[in-house]
Write a protein that holds these residues in place. Structure first.
Motif, PDB file in Angstrom:
ATOM      1  N   UNK A 246     -44.593 -33.391  17.450  1.00  0.00           N
ATOM      2  CA  UNK A 246     -45.759 -33.659  18.520  1.00  0.00           C
ATOM      3  C   UNK A 246     -44.996 -34.304  19.647  1.00  0.00           C
ATOM      4  N   UNK A 247     -44.027 -33.898  20.237  1.00  0.00           N
ATOM      5  CA  UNK A 247     -43.080 -34.597  21.047  1.00  0.00           C
ATOM      6  C   UNK A 247     -42.637 -33.529  22.216  1.00  0.00           C
ATOM      7  N   UNK A 248     -42.255 -34.161  23.446  1.00  0.00           N
ATOM      8  CA  UNK A 248     -41.868 -33.350  24.454  1.00  0.00           C
ATOM      9  C   UNK A 248     -40.297 -33.703  24.658  1.00  0.00           C
ATOM     10  N   UNK A 249     -39.846 -34.613  23.672  1.00  0.00           N
ATOM     11  CA  UNK A 249     -38.238 -34.846  23.974  1.00  0.00           C
ATOM     12  C   UNK A 249     -37.603 -34.640  22.678  1.00  0.00           C
TER      13      UNK A 249
ATOM     14  N   UNK B  79     -21.955 -29.555  23.543  1.00  0.00           N
ATOM     15  CA  UNK B  79     -20.511 -28.992  23.474  1.00  0.00           C
ATOM     16  C   UNK B  79     -20.510 -27.952  24.158  1.00  0.00           C
ATOM     17  N   UNK B  80     -21.572 -27.083  24.498  1.00  0.00           N
ATOM     18  CA  UNK B  80     -21.371 -26.082  25.552  1.00  0.00           C
ATOM     19  C   UNK B  80     -21.850 -24.678  24.876  1.00  0.00           C
ATOM     20  N   UNK B  81     -22.332 -24.772  23.241  1.00  0.00           N
ATOM     21  CA  UNK B  81     -22.606 -23.753  22.569  1.00  0.00           C
ATOM     22  C   UNK B  81     -24.094 -23.171  22.958  1.00  0.00           C
ATOM     23  N   UNK B  82     -24.217 -21.977  23.264  1.00  0.00           N
ATOM     24  CA  UNK B  82     -25.651 -21.623  23.541  1.00  0.00           C
ATOM     25  C   UNK B  82     -26.269 -21.161  22.598  1.00  0.00           C
TER      26      UNK B  82
ATOM     27  N   UNK C 179     -33.614 -21.562  14.066  1.00  0.00           N
ATOM     28  CA  UNK C 179     -33.647 -22.254  12.687  1.00  0.00           C
ATOM     29  C   UNK C 179     -32.645 -22.877  12.602  1.00  0.00           C
ATOM     30  N   UNK C 180     -31.272 -22.388  12.715  1.00  0.00           N
ATOM     31  CA  UNK C 180     -30.072 -23.273  12.632  1.00  0.00           C
ATOM     32  C   UNK C 180     -29.600 -23.660  13.807  1.00  0.00           C
ATOM     33  N   UNK C 181     -29.751 -25.114  13.893  1.00  0.00           N
ATOM     34  CA  UNK C 181     -29.188 -25.965  15.115  1.00  0.00           C
ATOM     35  C   UNK C 181     -28.593 -27.262  14.801  1.00  0.00           C
ATOM     36  N   UNK C 182     -27.512 -27.430  15.209  1.00  0.00           N
ATOM     37  CA  UNK C 182     -26.691 -28.865  15.005  1.00  0.00           C
ATOM     38  C   UNK C 182     -27.304 -29.956  15.685  1.00  0.00           C
ATOM     39  N   UNK C 183     -27.143 -31.006  15.349  1.00  0.00           N
ATOM     40  CA  UNK C 183     -27.563 -32.489  15.925  1.00  0.00           C
ATOM     41  C   UNK C 183     -26.805 -32.453  17.405  1.00  0.00           C
ATOM     42  N   UNK C 184     -27.495 -33.049  18.411  1.00  0.00           N
ATOM     43  CA  UNK C 184     -26.956 -33.214  19.633  1.00  0.00           C
ATOM     44  C   UNK C 184     -27.998 -33.170  20.814  1.00  0.00           C
ATOM     45  N   UNK C 185     -27.387 -33.355  21.703  1.00  0.00           N
ATOM     46  CA  UNK C 185     -28.466 -33.384  23.013  1.00  0.00           C
ATOM     47  C   UNK C 185     -28.243 -31.726  23.500  1.00  0.00           C
ATOM     48  N   UNK C 186     -29.634 -31.334  23.734  1.00  0.00           N
ATOM     49  CA  UNK C 186     -29.875 -30.038  24.235  1.00  0.00           C
ATOM     50  C   UNK C 186     -30.509 -29.902  25.826  1.00  0.00           C
TER      51      UNK C 186
ATOM     52  N   UNK D 249     -34.081 -31.696  29.269  1.00  0.00           N
ATOM     53  CA  UNK D 249     -33.233 -32.176  28.246  1.00  0.00           C
ATOM     54  C   UNK D 249     -33.892 -32.830  27.066  1.00  0.00           C
ATOM     55  N   UNK D 250     -33.567 -32.457  25.865  1.00  0.00           N
ATOM     56  CA  UNK D 250     -34.097 -32.716  24.813  1.00  0.00           C
ATOM     57  C   UNK D 250     -33.094 -33.542  23.769  1.00  0.00           C
ATOM     58  N   UNK D 251     -33.474 -34.482  23.126  1.00  0.00           N
ATOM     59  CA  UNK D 251     -32.612 -35.006  21.953  1.00  0.00           C
ATOM     60  C   UNK D 251     -33.205 -34.527  20.376  1.00  0.00           C
ATOM     61  N   UNK D 252     -32.409 -33.949  20.008  1.00  0.00           N
ATOM     62  CA  UNK D 252     -32.499 -33.164  18.659  1.00  0.00           C
ATOM     63  C   UNK D 252     -32.620 -33.971  17.517  1.00  0.00           C
TER      64      UNK D 252
END
Length: 230
Positions: free
Chosen positions: A141-144, A175-178, A198-205, A225-228
């Protein structure tokens, strides 16, 4: 620099001047983006200081409107309006029947200043131009924040339900991964409903949208930009 393009009006029958202008906005800035710009312009004020002042400004405006006051600032004018019909002079306000609206208008002197200082340039309309205004992650329920594999809605403009094969939504890790969004359920002119990978590592996107043009080149939208959080 303000860019504009001309399109033929489908509503007006004026044959001598059939074209109307549309502004081509370069980016869509939210409050966090503005805070970054403000902090950069004045190094003696921190981002947190600006955030506190803006939050307080919003709180005070809300309080004063709820007290029945009209507000006039250098940028905006705020006031209340009550809509709906009443049977007679003694009928009371009813939430189910009447609508209390908070109205906001630009200050006249501010509008005149923008008009006086603006510099405009005519451009050719880019049919492939797309942009992101907001993104809602239904899992958080977030936009971030992003919920891996979760449902989300992207709102903006320039989307076409007839060009789904030309549209690509990407999540770019810091880290540049798309990571490509491959589950798109619905495309409307101003809204896209899809699922995150479904499979996403933690980080900034960074969420990026690409639209292929007629010549095969790809035009890039405004980035968000989003914070995962997992």
């Amino acid at each position: 620099m303000i860019n504009y393009y001309l399109i033929k009006s489908e509503l007006d029958t004026n044959q001598e001047e059939p074209y109307v202008a549309h502004i081509n906005h370069n980016q869509v800035l939210d409050q966090n983006d503005l805070i970054k710009v403000m902090a950069h312009k004045n190094t003696t004020v921190t981002r947190q200081d600006i955030l506190v002042v803006l939050d307080l400004f919003e709180e005070v405006i809300e309080d004063q409107l709820l007290l029945g006051n009209k507000i006039s600032t250098n940028l905006f004018q705020f006031k209340l309006s009550l809509g709906g019909r009443f049977k007679n002079r003694t009928e009371s306000y009813d939430k189910k029947k009447h609508q209390l609206r908070a109205l906001c208008n630009l200050n006249l002197s501010f509008k005149k200043r923008i008009s006086r200082l603006a510099s405009l340039t005519a451009i050719q309309k880019r049919k492939s131009h797309i942009a992101i205004d907001t993104i809602m992650d239904f899992g958080s329920s977030s936009g971030r924040h992003i919920t891996p594999g979760g449902l989300c809605e992207i709102k903006g403009y320039g989307y076409s339900p007839y060009e789904e094969d030309k549209l690509q939504i990407q999540l770019i890790h810091d880290d540049g991964q798309v990571y490509v969004v491959d589950q798109i359920h619905r495309i409307l002119p101003k809204s896209i409903l899809c699922n995150w990978p479904s499979f996403l590592p933690k980080g900034i996107y960074t969420v990026q949208m690409l639209m292929k043009t007629q010549d095969g080149a790809q035009g890039t939208s405004y980035h968000h930009q989003f914070c995962l959080t997992l």
